[in-house]
Design an enzyme around this catalytic site. Structure first.
Site, PDB file in Angstrom:
ATOM      1  N   HIS A   9       0.817  -1.218   0.000  1.00  0.00           N
ATOM      2  CA  HIS A   9       0.000   0.000   0.000  1.00  0.00           C
ATOM      3  C   HIS A   9       0.849   1.267   0.000  1.00  0.00           C
ATOM      4  O   HIS A   9       0.394   2.315  -0.462  1.00  0.00           O
ATOM      5  CB  HIS A   9      -0.933   0.028   1.215  1.00  0.00           C
ATOM      6  CG  HIS A   9      -2.205  -0.748   1.013  1.00  0.00           C
ATOM      7  ND1 HIS A   9      -2.413  -1.614  -0.036  1.00  0.00           N
ATOM      8  CD2 HIS A   9      -3.339  -0.787   1.742  1.00  0.00           C
ATOM      9  CE1 HIS A   9      -3.613  -2.138   0.062  1.00  0.00           C
ATOM     10  NE2 HIS A   9      -4.204  -1.653   1.133  1.00  0.00           N
ATOM     11  N   HIS A  42       4.181  -7.794  -3.010  1.00  0.00           N
ATOM     12  CA  HIS A  42       3.489  -8.512  -4.088  1.00  0.00           C
ATOM     13  C   HIS A  42       3.832  -7.818  -5.403  1.00  0.00           C
ATOM     14  O   HIS A  42       3.412  -6.680  -5.640  1.00  0.00           O
ATOM     15  CB  HIS A  42       1.980  -8.476  -3.826  1.00  0.00           C
ATOM     16  CG  HIS A  42       1.160  -9.241  -4.823  1.00  0.00           C
ATOM     17  ND1 HIS A  42      -0.193  -9.393  -4.680  1.00  0.00           N
ATOM     18  CD2 HIS A  42       1.478  -9.897  -5.959  1.00  0.00           C
ATOM     19  CE1 HIS A  42      -0.664 -10.104  -5.695  1.00  0.00           C
ATOM     20  NE2 HIS A  42       0.340 -10.415  -6.491  1.00  0.00           N
ATOM     21  N   ARG A  44       2.997  -7.507  -8.922  1.00  0.00           N
ATOM     22  CA  ARG A  44       1.899  -7.892  -9.821  1.00  0.00           C
ATOM     23  C   ARG A  44       2.320  -7.756 -11.275  1.00  0.00           C
ATOM     24  O   ARG A  44       3.147  -6.907 -11.615  1.00  0.00           O
ATOM     25  CB  ARG A  44       0.683  -6.988  -9.583  1.00  0.00           C
ATOM     26  CG  ARG A  44      -0.109  -7.359  -8.357  1.00  0.00           C
ATOM     27  CD  ARG A  44      -1.308  -6.437  -8.209  1.00  0.00           C
ATOM     28  NE  ARG A  44      -2.177  -6.920  -7.159  1.00  0.00           N
ATOM     29  CZ  ARG A  44      -3.202  -7.738  -7.360  1.00  0.00           C
ATOM     30  NH1 ARG A  44      -3.516  -8.141  -8.579  1.00  0.00           N
ATOM     31  NH2 ARG A  44      -3.939  -8.146  -6.352  1.00  0.00           N
ATOM     32  N   ARG A  48       0.987  -2.492 -10.590  1.00  0.00           N
ATOM     33  CA  ARG A  48       0.178  -1.365 -10.138  1.00  0.00           C
ATOM     34  C   ARG A  48       0.691  -0.769  -8.823  1.00  0.00           C
ATOM     35  O   ARG A  48       0.386   0.371  -8.509  1.00  0.00           O
ATOM     36  CB  ARG A  48      -1.285  -1.765  -9.993  1.00  0.00           C
ATOM     37  CG  ARG A  48      -1.553  -2.664  -8.821  1.00  0.00           C
ATOM     38  CD  ARG A  48      -3.035  -2.752  -8.562  1.00  0.00           C
ATOM     39  NE  ARG A  48      -3.667  -3.697  -9.464  1.00  0.00           N
ATOM     40  CZ  ARG A  48      -4.682  -4.482  -9.077  1.00  0.00           C
ATOM     41  NH1 ARG A  48      -5.163  -4.382  -7.863  1.00  0.00           N
ATOM     42  NH2 ARG A  48      -5.209  -5.339  -9.903  1.00  0.00           N
ATOM     43  N   GLU A  69       5.406 -12.242  -2.931  1.00  0.00           N
ATOM     44  CA  GLU A  69       4.101 -12.762  -3.359  1.00  0.00           C
ATOM     45  C   GLU A  69       4.002 -12.584  -4.864  1.00  0.00           C
ATOM     46  O   GLU A  69       4.310 -11.491  -5.369  1.00  0.00           O
ATOM     47  CB  GLU A  69       3.016 -11.890  -2.734  1.00  0.00           C
ATOM     48  CG  GLU A  69       2.138 -12.576  -1.756  1.00  0.00           C
ATOM     49  CD  GLU A  69       1.068 -11.618  -1.290  1.00  0.00           C
ATOM     50  OE1 GLU A  69       0.287 -11.122  -2.114  1.00  0.00           O
ATOM     51  OE2 GLU A  69       1.032 -11.370  -0.090  1.00  0.00           O
ATOM     52  N   THR A 100      -6.078  -9.597  -3.655  1.00  0.00           N
ATOM     53  CA  THR A 100      -6.233 -11.032  -3.883  1.00  0.00           C
ATOM     54  C   THR A 100      -7.585 -11.473  -3.332  1.00  0.00           C
ATOM     55  O   THR A 100      -7.905 -11.195  -2.178  1.00  0.00           O
ATOM     56  CB  THR A 100      -5.091 -11.798  -3.178  1.00  0.00           C
ATOM     57  OG1 THR A 100      -3.866 -11.135  -3.479  1.00  0.00           O
ATOM     58  CG2 THR A 100      -5.029 -13.227  -3.634  1.00  0.00           C
ATOM     59  N   GLY A 211      -1.175  -6.446   5.888  1.00  0.00           N
ATOM     60  CA  GLY A 211      -0.813  -5.256   5.133  1.00  0.00           C
ATOM     61  C   GLY A 211      -1.747  -4.094   5.391  1.00  0.00           C
ATOM     62  O   GLY A 211      -1.416  -3.139   6.097  1.00  0.00           O
ATOM     63  N   HIS A 212      -2.944  -4.180   4.822  1.00  0.00           N
ATOM     64  CA  HIS A 212      -3.859  -3.032   4.785  1.00  0.00           C
ATOM     65  C   HIS A 212      -4.057  -2.345   6.134  1.00  0.00           C
ATOM     66  O   HIS A 212      -3.926  -1.122   6.239  1.00  0.00           O
ATOM     67  CB  HIS A 212      -5.224  -3.483   4.226  1.00  0.00           C
ATOM     68  CG  HIS A 212      -6.205  -2.368   4.142  1.00  0.00           C
ATOM     69  ND1 HIS A 212      -6.305  -1.542   3.053  1.00  0.00           N
ATOM     70  CD2 HIS A 212      -7.102  -1.910   5.046  1.00  0.00           C
ATOM     71  CE1 HIS A 212      -7.224  -0.630   3.278  1.00  0.00           C
ATOM     72  NE2 HIS A 212      -7.732  -0.837   4.489  1.00  0.00           N
TER      73      HIS A 212
HETATM   74  N1  PXP Z   1      -1.552 -12.560   2.213  1.00  0.00           N
HETATM   75  C1  PXP Z   1      -1.753 -12.526   0.892  1.00  0.00           C
HETATM   76  C2  PXP Z   1      -1.474 -13.748   0.096  1.00  0.00           C
HETATM   77  C3  PXP Z   1      -2.201 -11.364   0.251  1.00  0.00           C
HETATM   78  O1  PXP Z   1      -2.401 -11.337  -1.081  1.00  0.00           O
HETATM   79  C4  PXP Z   1      -2.426 -10.197   1.037  1.00  0.00           C
HETATM   80  C5  PXP Z   1      -2.857  -8.933   0.379  1.00  0.00           C
HETATM   81  O2  PXP Z   1      -1.856  -8.466  -0.452  1.00  0.00           O
HETATM   82  C6  PXP Z   1      -2.188 -10.289   2.418  1.00  0.00           C
HETATM   83  C7  PXP Z   1      -1.779 -11.478   2.984  1.00  0.00           C
HETATM   84  C8  PXP Z   1      -2.397  -9.111   3.299  1.00  0.00           C
HETATM   85  O3  PXP Z   1      -3.753  -8.828   3.348  1.00  0.00           O
HETATM   86  P1  PXP Z   1      -4.259  -7.476   4.001  1.00  0.00           P
HETATM   87  O4  PXP Z   1      -3.688  -6.360   3.173  1.00  0.00           O
HETATM   88  O5  PXP Z   1      -5.732  -7.571   3.932  1.00  0.00           O
HETATM   89  O6  PXP Z   1      -3.711  -7.459   5.406  1.00  0.00           O
END
Ligand code: PXP
Length: 243
Positions: A9, A42, A44, A48, A69, A100, A211-212
């Site tokens: 993010h 991640h 992608r 993005r 990821e 995801t 993450g978020h």
């Molecule tokens: N694990 C995976 C495989 C994900 O794709 C993500 C989101 O990128 C996360 C964990 C983290 O999720 P969140 O951002 O909802 O905490």
């Protein structure tokens, strides 16, 4: 409990302006100072948020677990083999999704996943599979030679009441079976400051990937200081007027 912090993010905010800030690599350093046990990024296909440069720099500065990821695609496998993260987590990837959306299609992608894992293993990198918390998917993860699984907690996170209890139970059962199969068990997606304790208490889970909610909180806890620093600059500039 191991905590892997996903810094995507931060890159999303940077990409909103295609500028140099905020730098997810600096954010990773600060997350580590805060006690993160690992960093997840991640990469992608559409780039993005994270860029190739971020992944390469993260490899240089993250002294603990760097978890890459990615989709099980030729291009990503080539990058992983070059960059050599400590862990690759294979995830399904759809162009239009906001994030995801679910675990891997373990039945439909079985042969492809097995071949992808073999190529990543050839470079000496362990592989985790992001799977729905279903016993059958755990069994298939073992069959395709994964080292770890990351149980998808998104449905748990989005559910309420009795339904949430059922989803939690699914995660508990999947963690139990995965542990028996010799797989290292992690969990992630949708975890936040309100729901994380329930998942952290599940027997057999080694780590959580978040993450978020962490980046969202960082924006809020940091905004006051950021404004104060800008006001300080303005006050300094005002003091120089007429010189
Ligand atoms: N694990 C995976 C495989 C994900 O794709 C993500 C989101 O990128 C996360 C964990 C983290 O999720 P969140 O951002 O909802 O905490």
């Amino acid at each position: 409990m191991f905590l892997g912090v996903n810094i995507d993010h931060v890159a999303t905010v940077r990409e909103a302006r295609k500028t140099f800030e905020p730098d997810p690599v600096l954010a990773a350093g600060l997350a580590l100072l805060g006690g993160a046990d690992g960093i997840t990024v991640h990469l992608r296909e559409d780039r993005r948020h994270a860029q190739d440069r971020d992944v390469r720099l993260l490899r240089e500065v993250v002294p603990c677990e760097l978890n890459l990821e990615m989709a099980a695609a030729e291009e990503m496998i080539r990058i992983a083999r070059e960059v050599r993260p400590d862990l690759v987590t294979l995830v399904p990837e759809k162009r239009r999704e906001l994030t995801t959306e679910g675990g891997l299609d373990m039945i439909g992608q079985k042969a492809h996943l097995k071949e992808s894992i073999r190529k990543i293993h050839d470079a000496g990198i362990p592989v985790s599979l992001f799977i729905n918390p279903h016993i059958m998917d755990v069994d298939l993860a073992r069959e395709v030679d994964a080292d770890m699984v990351e149980l998808h907690t998104g449905l748990f996170a989005n559910a309420e009441g009795k339904k949430q209890h059922e989803e939690l139970h699914r995660v508990m059962e999947a963690a139990k079976v995965a542990g028996k199969q010799g797989l290292t068990v992690n969990a992630g997606h949708g975890l936040n400051y309100y729901n994380v304790a329930q998942i952290a208490a599940v027997e057999g889970i080694r780590g959580l990937y978040i993450g978020h909610s962490i980046i969202a909180r960082a924006v809020l806890v940091g905004i006051e200081r950021a404004v104060r620093e800008m006001k300080g600059l303005l006050a300094g500039a005002a003091g120089k007027k007429g010189h």
